[in-house]
Design an enzyme around this catalytic site. Structure first.
Site, short mmCIF file in Angstrom:
data_model
loop_
_atom_site.label_atom_id
_atom_site.label_comp_id
_atom_site.label_asym_id
_atom_site.label_seq_id
_atom_site.Cartn_x
_atom_site.Cartn_y
_atom_site.Cartn_z
N ARG A 199 15.37 -45.73 95.75
CA ARG A 199 15.38 -46.12 94.61
C ARG A 199 15.42 -47.70 94.75
NH1 ARG A 199 20.19 -43.48 91.41
NH2 ARG A 199 20.67 -45.60 91.06
N LYS A 229 28.67 -39.02 92.37
CA LYS A 229 28.79 -38.30 90.98
C LYS A 229 27.37 -37.61 90.62
CE LYS A 229 28.56 -42.27 88.37
NZ LYS A 229 28.91 -43.28 89.63
N ARG A 259 20.51 -43.31 100.71
CA ARG A 259 20.23 -42.20 99.85
C ARG A 259 18.49 -42.17 99.71
NH1 ARG A 259 22.92 -42.36 94.06
NH2 ARG A 259 22.26 -44.74 93.81
N ARG A 311 25.42 -54.05 91.27
CA ARG A 311 25.57 -52.89 90.52
C ARG A 311 27.30 -52.73 90.93
NH1 ARG A 311 22.15 -48.80 93.36
NH2 ARG A 311 23.28 -47.23 92.37
N ARG A 335 29.78 -45.65 80.60
CA ARG A 335 29.93 -46.71 81.77
C ARG A 335 30.63 -48.22 80.97
NH1 ARG A 335 25.86 -45.27 85.00
NH2 ARG A 335 25.86 -46.33 87.00
#
Ligand code: ADP
Ligand code: ZN
Length: 207
Positions: free
Chosen positions: A153, A14, A123, A164, A89
């Protein structure tokens, strides 16, 4: 330009696609995740509150993020379209959004579970907001936009990733039905390259 909502699991891409949309159409990219992380970094009250939720893979309370987004959407640059990334969300957030905005299209980025895990584990991010994947960095450890050192992160740690994904299934996936009901949902298969996926999204937006 349109008011766009981006849907999709964590790691679906996203953020990457939202940044490309913002650049292509000259509209703001409004990412609640980025706003919250900036507040954590700056040590604001909001940041202190948000950190405990984010590190647990949970959602920051609705009333908090709804306030942030409502404020942001009232700024001048949001008058001619925007791309919302990471908001709404929950159904409650979507209902609150409908009170202050008219969303034209919800793009649901669809990718398989294996792709998600690979994207999250590879990532690398920069404080400037740029995002990379180890597969395209060729061993480089600094940002090609600003030169700073890249990092992983906190919430991309394997334990947090699992939480998550569960949070997504339980609280966020129902938004797919919400926007389908509203007649503005478009699924985009995003298992190609970044450029291929973006071509598909542009077709949707240019319709
Ligand atoms: P990703 O989509 O890759 O999981 P984001 O950067 O969008 O990551 O968000 C990171 C974290 O910030 C989320 O896991 C959540 O804790 C918090 N967050 C972001 N947006 C929202 C939101 N709209 N409502 C509640 N919490 C949010
Ligand atoms: Zn950078």
């Amino acid at each position: 330009m349109k008011n766009i909502v981006m849907l999709g699991a964590p790691g679906a891409g996203k953020g990457t696609q939202s940044a490309l949309i913002a650049k292509e159409y000259g509209i703001p990219h409004i990412s609640t995740g980025d706003i919250l992380r900036r507040n954590i970094k700056e040590g604001t009250e909001l940041g202190k509150l948000a950190k405990s939720y984010i590190d647990a893979g949970a959602l920051v309370p609705d009333e908090v993020v709804i306030g942030i987004v409502a404020d942001r959407l009232s700024e001048a640059d949001a008058k001619n379209g925007y791309v919302l990334d990471g908001f709404p969300r929950t159904i409650a957030q979507a209902e609150a959004l409908d009170k202050v905005a008219k969303i034209d299209v919800a793009i649901n980025i669809v990718v398989g579970f294996d792709v998600i895990v690979n994207r999250l584990s590879g990532r690398r991010v920069c404080v400037c907001g740029a995002t990379y994947h180890t597969s395209t960095l060729g061993g480089r450890t600094t940002c090609s936009v600003c030169g700073k050192e890249l990092f992983i992160r906190d919430d991309d740690k394997p334990e947090t990733v699992k939480a998550r994904l569960e949070t997504y299934e339980k609280q966020t996936a129902p938004l797919i039905g919400y926007y389908a009901n509203a007649g503005i949902l478009v699924d985009v298969d995003a298992t190609g390259t970044i450029e291929q996926d973006f071509e598909k999204i542009k077709k949707v937006l240019n319709d």
